[in-house]
Motif scaffolding. Structure first.
Motif, mmCIF file in Angstrom:
data_model
loop_
_atom_site.group_PDB
_atom_site.id
_atom_site.type_symbol
_atom_site.label_atom_id
_atom_site.label_comp_id
_atom_site.label_asym_id
_atom_site.label_seq_id
_atom_site.Cartn_x
_atom_site.Cartn_y
_atom_site.Cartn_z
ATOM 1 N N GLN A 183 5.327 -7.290 3.901
ATOM 2 C CA GLN A 183 5.534 -8.078 5.074
ATOM 3 C C GLN A 183 4.274 -7.675 5.869
ATOM 4 O OE1 GLN A 183 7.618 -10.549 4.870
ATOM 5 N NE2 GLN A 183 9.718 -9.726 4.320
ATOM 6 N N GLU A 184 4.503 -7.138 6.969
ATOM 7 C CA GLU A 184 3.626 -6.898 8.213
ATOM 8 C C GLU A 184 2.207 -5.914 7.671
ATOM 9 O OE1 GLU A 184 3.186 -8.759 10.663
ATOM 10 O OE2 GLU A 184 4.875 -9.258 11.427
ATOM 11 N N GLU A 185 1.216 -6.411 8.325
ATOM 12 C CA GLU A 185 0.164 -5.377 7.727
ATOM 13 C C GLU A 185 -0.606 -4.717 8.860
ATOM 14 O OE1 GLU A 185 -2.501 -8.556 5.800
ATOM 15 O OE2 GLU A 185 -3.790 -7.445 6.663
ATOM 16 N N SER A 186 0.052 -5.192 10.175
ATOM 17 C CA SER A 186 -0.496 -4.290 11.424
ATOM 18 C C SER A 186 0.438 -3.398 12.054
ATOM 19 C CB SER A 186 -0.913 -5.361 12.419
ATOM 20 O OG SER A 186 -1.066 -4.798 13.758
ATOM 21 N N TYR A 187 0.227 -2.303 12.116
ATOM 22 C CA TYR A 187 1.275 -1.414 12.736
ATOM 23 C C TYR A 187 1.617 -1.925 14.159
ATOM 24 C CZ TYR A 187 -2.474 1.069 15.100
ATOM 25 O OH TYR A 187 -3.712 1.090 15.907
ATOM 26 N N LEU A 188 0.848 -2.597 14.895
ATOM 27 C CA LEU A 188 1.346 -3.150 16.143
ATOM 28 C C LEU A 188 2.349 -4.161 15.958
ATOM 29 C CD1 LEU A 188 -2.333 -3.589 17.788
ATOM 30 C CD2 LEU A 188 -0.716 -1.601 18.021
ATOM 31 N N ASP A 189 2.520 -4.766 15.039
ATOM 32 C CA ASP A 189 3.451 -5.867 14.823
ATOM 33 C C ASP A 189 4.767 -5.137 14.299
ATOM 34 O OD1 ASP A 189 2.806 -8.464 15.080
ATOM 35 O OD2 ASP A 189 1.241 -8.352 13.765
ATOM 36 N N TYR A 190 4.428 -4.039 13.721
ATOM 37 C CA TYR A 190 5.796 -3.070 13.605
ATOM 38 C C TYR A 190 6.449 -2.700 14.924
ATOM 39 C CZ TYR A 190 6.664 -4.132 8.406
ATOM 40 O OH TYR A 190 6.789 -4.506 7.272
ATOM 41 N N GLU A 191 5.523 -2.168 15.476
ATOM 42 C CA GLU A 191 5.993 -1.723 16.859
ATOM 43 C C GLU A 191 6.640 -2.857 17.636
ATOM 44 O OE1 GLU A 191 6.226 1.319 17.531
ATOM 45 O OE2 GLU A 191 4.881 2.479 15.903
ATOM 46 N N ASP B 179 -0.887 0.545 4.855
ATOM 47 C CA ASP B 179 -1.604 1.851 5.396
ATOM 48 C C ASP B 179 -0.705 2.880 5.515
ATOM 49 O OD1 ASP B 179 -1.383 1.341 7.862
ATOM 50 O OD2 ASP B 179 -3.601 0.677 7.858
ATOM 51 N N LEU B 180 -1.113 4.254 5.844
ATOM 52 C CA LEU B 180 -0.237 5.081 6.282
ATOM 53 C C LEU B 180 0.488 4.894 7.734
ATOM 54 C CD1 LEU B 180 1.490 7.958 5.911
ATOM 55 C CD2 LEU B 180 -0.860 8.990 6.658
ATOM 56 N N LYS B 181 -0.404 4.364 8.603
ATOM 57 C CA LYS B 181 0.153 4.151 10.079
ATOM 58 C C LYS B 181 1.026 2.948 9.962
ATOM 59 C CE LYS B 181 -3.649 5.530 13.261
ATOM 60 N NZ LYS B 181 -4.720 4.741 14.320
ATOM 61 N N THR B 182 0.861 2.004 9.256
ATOM 62 C CA THR B 182 1.560 0.889 9.288
ATOM 63 C C THR B 182 2.782 1.269 8.521
ATOM 64 O OG1 THR B 182 -0.328 -0.327 9.185
ATOM 65 C CG2 THR B 182 1.778 -1.522 8.797
ATOM 66 N N GLN B 183 3.010 2.064 7.410
ATOM 67 C CA GLN B 183 3.897 2.494 6.868
ATOM 68 C C GLN B 183 5.022 3.313 7.789
ATOM 69 O OE1 GLN B 183 5.759 1.862 4.432
ATOM 70 N NE2 GLN B 183 6.958 3.676 4.060
ATOM 71 N N LYS B 184 4.371 4.134 8.583
ATOM 72 C CA LYS B 184 5.150 5.183 9.504
ATOM 73 C C LYS B 184 5.626 4.081 10.551
ATOM 74 C CE LYS B 184 4.588 8.201 7.199
ATOM 75 N NZ LYS B 184 5.608 8.693 6.443
ATOM 76 N N ALA B 185 4.910 3.071 11.060
ATOM 77 C CA ALA B 185 5.438 2.187 11.989
ATOM 78 C C ALA B 185 6.762 1.345 11.443
ATOM 79 C CB ALA B 185 4.434 1.183 12.439
ATOM 80 N N ARG B 186 6.811 1.133 10.243
ATOM 81 C CA ARG B 186 7.818 0.430 9.280
ATOM 82 C C ARG B 186 8.952 1.471 9.402
ATOM 83 N NH1 ARG B 186 6.882 -0.384 3.060
ATOM 84 N NH2 ARG B 186 8.556 -1.813 2.533
ATOM 85 N N LEU B 187 8.817 2.687 9.083
ATOM 86 C CA LEU B 187 9.933 3.503 9.115
ATOM 87 C C LEU B 187 10.527 3.700 10.683
ATOM 88 C CD1 LEU B 187 8.762 6.386 6.937
ATOM 89 C CD2 LEU B 187 10.313 4.832 6.418
ATOM 90 N N VAL B 188 9.718 3.576 11.714
ATOM 91 C CA VAL B 188 10.130 3.690 13.057
ATOM 92 C C VAL B 188 11.153 2.597 13.078
ATOM 93 C CG1 VAL B 188 9.396 3.549 15.284
ATOM 94 C CG2 VAL B 188 8.141 5.179 13.869
ATOM 95 N N VAL B 189 10.650 1.466 12.984
ATOM 96 C CA VAL B 189 11.463 0.161 12.876
ATOM 97 C C VAL B 189 12.875 0.413 12.249
ATOM 98 C CG1 VAL B 189 11.830 -2.247 12.464
ATOM 99 C CG2 VAL B 189 9.390 -1.408 13.018
ATOM 100 N N LEU B 190 12.789 1.050 11.134
ATOM 101 C CA LEU B 190 14.087 1.330 10.443
ATOM 102 C C LEU B 190 15.091 2.330 11.308
ATOM 103 C CD1 LEU B 190 15.719 0.832 7.842
ATOM 104 C CD2 LEU B 190 14.398 2.731 6.644
#
Ligand code: SF4
Ligand code: SF4
Ligand code: SF4
Lengths: 798, 179
Positions: free
Chosen positions: A178-186, A88-99
């Motif tokens: 991979q991850e499906e929770s934005y919290l895990d990407y955070e 979802d959008l939030k998790t995708q944004k978190a993924r970009l933050v990790v990047l």
């Protein structure tokens, strides 16, 4: 049989064809028992991250609402829809933050690896890490995360092995599916941020130890800073980037050939800072936003680039000005031919004659000779031109403007270039350009869209030439680590709160308004005797912020890590000394063990140490990972409005009472606490707002009443000064009448009674009922179960 | 150009690269702003730091507050000039970033304890890119209706003024008051 193991290999005679390789062996004496999380992997500190993320809820402000990272897409994710892969959008944004954090941390790690590799070759693995007599905890981040006390440069290689492995493992998690929770990407972003501080520390202690930079010296030399400091009668070498090796070689070459007074060595960005740590005669021209200013001025006779934050049109821009370029980094080779192994005479002649616009020299030890000889020759043959353009050209340029305002819509600050142009065109008055100049980051975006091809940057700068030249001052050379003795002195007042806070002004120059605002913010806190630490571009801009007598803040405030001190630690990688200082407070003042003990220390810092970052112009991916690393360590940051484009913030909600609790080791109870600090990363729009937020975020649950009283006094005073009233939430931080600012005590008690319904015993001027919790001098807060269990000896039933 | 024409013209985004695929803000005329405020059950006006340097914006906010009784959340230091003019904002210390985070939470009770707001009107932000990010968050993660009456068109609001030059801008603000 006891074997003495060393690096290398042994061959056992009886076992033909069998070789046993022994990797690096770090001899560790038992300096401290190992904590629970040495060399943590991705999930090992997730429990700590979850504590933080539970309170400081990630906030997402998408730049785009779509994703096109794989061929199932592009996917439209608006309103938090899921893409074809299910994200979802939030998790995708978190993924970009990790990047973004990965890019940042990788930059520091690769920089560190390059330095360490070079130093091992030059000085050998056994070269000691000696940061002077007053720095015994030489590598607080490495001790805390990796769990060793590095003694030699060679030890640092092992630390980098670990960091690199972890970065790759995190990069792996960004693959689709991979991850499906934005919290895990955070949690991964926080992990990367932590690793970044380790890598930065490795880079900086390696260069401090090897190159004899100032070693925690509060009186490190003052160095000339600003666009106007260059002696234009000499040839000028301009070095841009972040890796000191080529610059060092230039300085050495000049010295070896007795030319140090004949040639100006000037730096832009962090290379400038590190060059002046090596040689205080070198000069700082300015930050990233001075790159185009400097090149277009035509002042440099040769430009040397290393890595990071160097404009990607440097060669094109320099070529237009006839300035030869020497690229020196694998990260930014600029399409230039690799001529590392050619005869320097030929290279010099090619560059001076213009046959070659630039060259790539991969060996930093070969850069000095070429750069110096080219600068001297270019200067001899070409002489000096008028900076930017002639007066006639300036007038002709503004005449071309049609007022279409395309430039305004392309400018990151929407600066009203159209208005300035029309004003100059019709009235011959160029003053509006001078108003624009301090905010202009010289990015050149306006020129890309101007249908008339006006050289807008040059027009702004030419009109502001006197103003630019007058931007001179002095910075204190980066001093590196904070001394253990300084920590011993200030540890207690910081934890008690009687030194109201540590403000860390760090990061890039993408400020929302004029550069001067940074100085104004910092000065407010210096006057109030907070400790101010700084690094990188912020440190340079503070050197250009001067009073009527031309004195910069560095000349007016001492360089010691103490109340009212202004401490420049150094370049970007020296930010690790700021995280290092807060870690050292826990170790030295509170005697908390560091070794592999991350969560306990971060928890200590979050609850007790009123340190707050200020990244007023953060733009880079490095800044993203640095801030995220501070956040995992329990240090909040206030950022400028551009930083909302990082897409993510960590902002708690003071009104969610169930989120603000701690275990109290003293009373052995879980108790509610005041929401302090209530954000880990938050943006302020104006300097006024930033000042108030910084004071606000210095408050910590463990403040003593005296400390809280001092912090609240500043917070309330600043709010009254800049917001025109008492802050909305001051009452949340009151535990006892003794917390209240003395001068306002009666007035505030009355407000607590009238507006908040608190019960007051007026005879004794005591609060009877109302606060979130009672004040207890022995209050000993923690959020971490194993810390609670360790110090109480009791198990928490989970 | 007349005000009417300005509202009919195709407007540009303050930064042509600040694009999203979801719907861009509809242009809203001053009269409709006034009507929407009137019809909304729990509206709030959110002010930014530009009020520190533009007396006319302060004037407008004071008058709008007087006329509609709408609560004001003052951010960016905008509380100081408003308080000097007798307006008491419901919040002064929370930055727009905090406020937006709260607005995206359906369980927030608002600064007045009456529940989350159904309409947020934004005015006076020094940095259009900052407001843009906050409006993007509200667009994707909240049900709050958003109107930007700033001088630049804000694509991620639900409704926005178009780009207006100085004169037309204040004319448009005045028209909100006249309704
Ligand atoms: S990674 Fe997922 S959201 Fe992104 S384009 Fe591929 S399928 Fe779509
Ligand atoms: S160079 Fe200056 S004026 Fe031009 S777009 Fe960049 S910031 Fe704006
Ligand atoms: S884009 Fe060029 S012509 Fe148009 S207003 Fe700007 S400077 Fe003038």
């Amino acid at each position: 049989m006891v074997m003495d193991l060393r690096d290398g290999f042994i061959v056992l005679d009886e076992m033909r064809n069998v070789t046993i390789r022994i990797g690096k062996v770090i001899e560790e004496d038992e300096w401290e028992p190992m904590g629970p999380t040495p060399k943590p992997h991705i999930l090992d500190l997730r429990y700590w991250d979850q504590k933080l993320l539970e309170r400081y809820e990630p906030f997402y402000a998408p730049m785009q609402d779509f994703c096109n990272l794989c061929t199932m897409g592009p996917c439209e994710l608006s309103h938090n829809k899921e893409g074809a892969c299910g994200i979802d959008l939030k998790t995708q944004k978190a993924r970009l933050v990790v990047l973004a954090c990965l890019i940042g941390a990788s930059s520091h790690t690769a920089h560190a690896r390059h330095l360490v590799h070079y130093l091992v070759e030059k000085f050998g693995r056994d070269h000691p890490i000696d940061l002077g007599n007053n720095v015994n905890i030489e590598a607080p981040n490495v001790r805390l995360v990796f769990g060793i006390r590095p003694k030699t440069i060679g030890d640092l290689e092992t630390v980098l092995d670990y960091v690199e492995q972890e970065l790759v493992r995190v990069l792996h998690t960004l693959h689709t599916g991979q991850e499906e929770s934005y919290l895990d990407y955070e949690s991964k972003a926080l992990h990367v941020g932590m690793l970044d501080h380790v890598a930065m520390e490795v880079a900086d202690i390696a260069q401090v130890a090897a190159f004899n930079y100032p070693k925690g010296d509060p009186d490190a030399p003052l160095v000339e800073t600003g666009f106007g400091v260059l002696d234009l009668n000499k040839p000028v070498i301009l070095i841009i980037g972040h890796n000191v090796l080529p610059a060092r070689n230039i300085v050495d070459y000049l010295e070896e050939h007795g030319l140090e007074n004949e040639v100006e060595v000037a730096g832009l960005c962090c290379t400038a800072i590190d060059t002046t740590r090596y040689d205080p005669k070198a000069k700082i021209v300015g930050t990233l936003s001075f790159e185009l200013r400097a090149i277009r001025s035509g002042i440099p006779d040769v430009v040397v680039t290393d890595e990071q934050c160097i404009r990607a049109d440097t060669l094109r821009e320099c070529s237009k000005m006839g300035i030869p370029v020497i690229a020196t980094s694998e990260a930014a080779s600029r399409g230039l031919p690799d001529r590392t192994h050619e005869n320097p005479d030929v290279i010099v002649e090619d560059l001076v004659s213009g046959r070659a616009k630039g060259v790539l020299i991969r060996d930093p030890d070969k850069v000095g000779e070429i750069a110096v000889r080219v600068a001297i020759e270019v200067r001899k043959r070409k002489g000096r031109k008028e900076p930017f353009m002639s007066e006639e050209e300036l007038k002709a340029e503004v005449q071309k403007c049609t007022g279409c305002a395309r430039c305004v819509f392309s400018c990151p600050h929407n600066l009203r270039i159209d208005v300035a142009m029309q004003h100059a065109k019709k009235k011959g008055d160029f003053s509006k350009f001078r108003e624009i100049e301090p905010t202009c980051i010289a990015c050149g975006r306006c020129e890309q869209v101007c249908p008339k091809g006006i050289r807008i940057v040059d027009v702004i700068m030419k009109s502001s030439l006197d103003q630019l030249k007058s931007k001179t001052g002095k910075s204190r050379a980066g001093r590196g680590p904070i001394q253990d003795v300084e920590i011993r002195k200030v540890g207690q007042p910081i934890v008690m709160g009687t030194i109201p806070g540590v403000i860390a002004a760090i990061g890039c120059p993408n400020y929302p308004r004029a550069r001067e605002e940074l100085g104004q913010i910092v000065e407010e806190f210096l006057k109030r005797r907070y400790i101010v630490v700084t690094s990188g571009c912020h440190a340079m801009d503070l050197g250009m912020y001067t009073d009527e007598e031309g004195k910069s803040l560095y000349e007016k405030y001492p360089g010691s890590f103490d109340a009212g001190g202004l401490v420049n630690v150094g370049s970007c990688v020296a930010n690790s000394h700021i995280s290092g200082a807060v870690i050292k407070i826990a170790a030295i003042f509170a005697q908390r063990p560091l070794r592999g003990n991350y969560a306990e220390i971060a928890d200590y810092i979050l609850n007790r140490i009123g340190a707050v970052g200020l990244a007023w112009g953060a733009y880079s991916q490095k800044a993203a990972s640095i801030a995220t690393g501070f956040n995992r360590l329990g240090v909040p940051a206030v950022v400028g409005p551009h930083s909302t484009k990082y897409r993510r913030a960590y902002i708690g909600k003071y009104w969610k009472k169930e989120k603000w609790w701690v275990y109290d080791i003293k009373s052995k109870k879980k108790i509610p606490v005041e929401p302090a600090p209530d954000a880990l990363l938050v943006c302020a729009e104006t300097k006024e707002e930033a000042i108030v937020q910084l004071a606000r975020l210095c408050i910590r649950p463990a403040d003593t009443y005296l400390g809280r009283q001092i912090k609240l006094t500043h917070y309330i005073e600043l709010s009254q000064k800049y917001l025109g009233c008492l802050p909305d939430d001051w009452h949340l931080y009151v535990r006892t009448e003794a917390d209240l600012p003395v001068k306002m005590r009666d007035q505030l008690l009355k407000i607590l009674e009238d507006e908040h319904g608190w019960k007051i015993d007026w005879k004794n001027k005591k609060i009877l009922e109302g606060p979130i919790r009672q004040y207890d001098a022995g209050f000993n807060p923690t959020l971490v179960e194993h810390v609670y269990e360790k110090y109480t000896g009791e198990k928490i039933i989970r | 150009m007349s005000l009417d024409k300005a509202f009919e013209r195709v407007t540009r985004i303050f930064n042509p690269a600040d694009v999203q695929v979801s719907k861009c803000a509809s242009i809203i005329k001053p009269k409709v702003v006034a009507t929407m405020i009137k019809k909304s059950k729990h509206p709030v006006l959110i002010t930014g730091g530009k009020l520190l340097e533009d007396e006319r914006l302060v004037d407008f906010v004071v008058k709008l507050h007087e006329k509609t009784g709408m609560d004001v959340i003052a951010t960016g230091g905008s509380s100081r000039p408003l308080i000097e003019r007798g307006v008491e904002p419901v919040a002064t210390v929370f930055t727009l970033h905090y406020v937006t985070q709260y607005l995206t939470d359906p369980n927030w009770k608002g600064f007045d304890g009456k529940g989350n707001y159904d309409l947020a009107v934004f005015i006076g932000f020094t940095a259009p890119y900052y407001l843009s990010r906050m409006l993007s968050a509200l667009k994707h993660f909240s049900r709050v209706n958003t109107i930007s009456i700033c001088e630049y068109y804000q694509p991620h609001a639900k409704f926005s003024f178009p780009n207006l030059n100085e004169d037309l801008y204040y004319e448009a603000l005045n028209m909100i008051l006249e309704v």
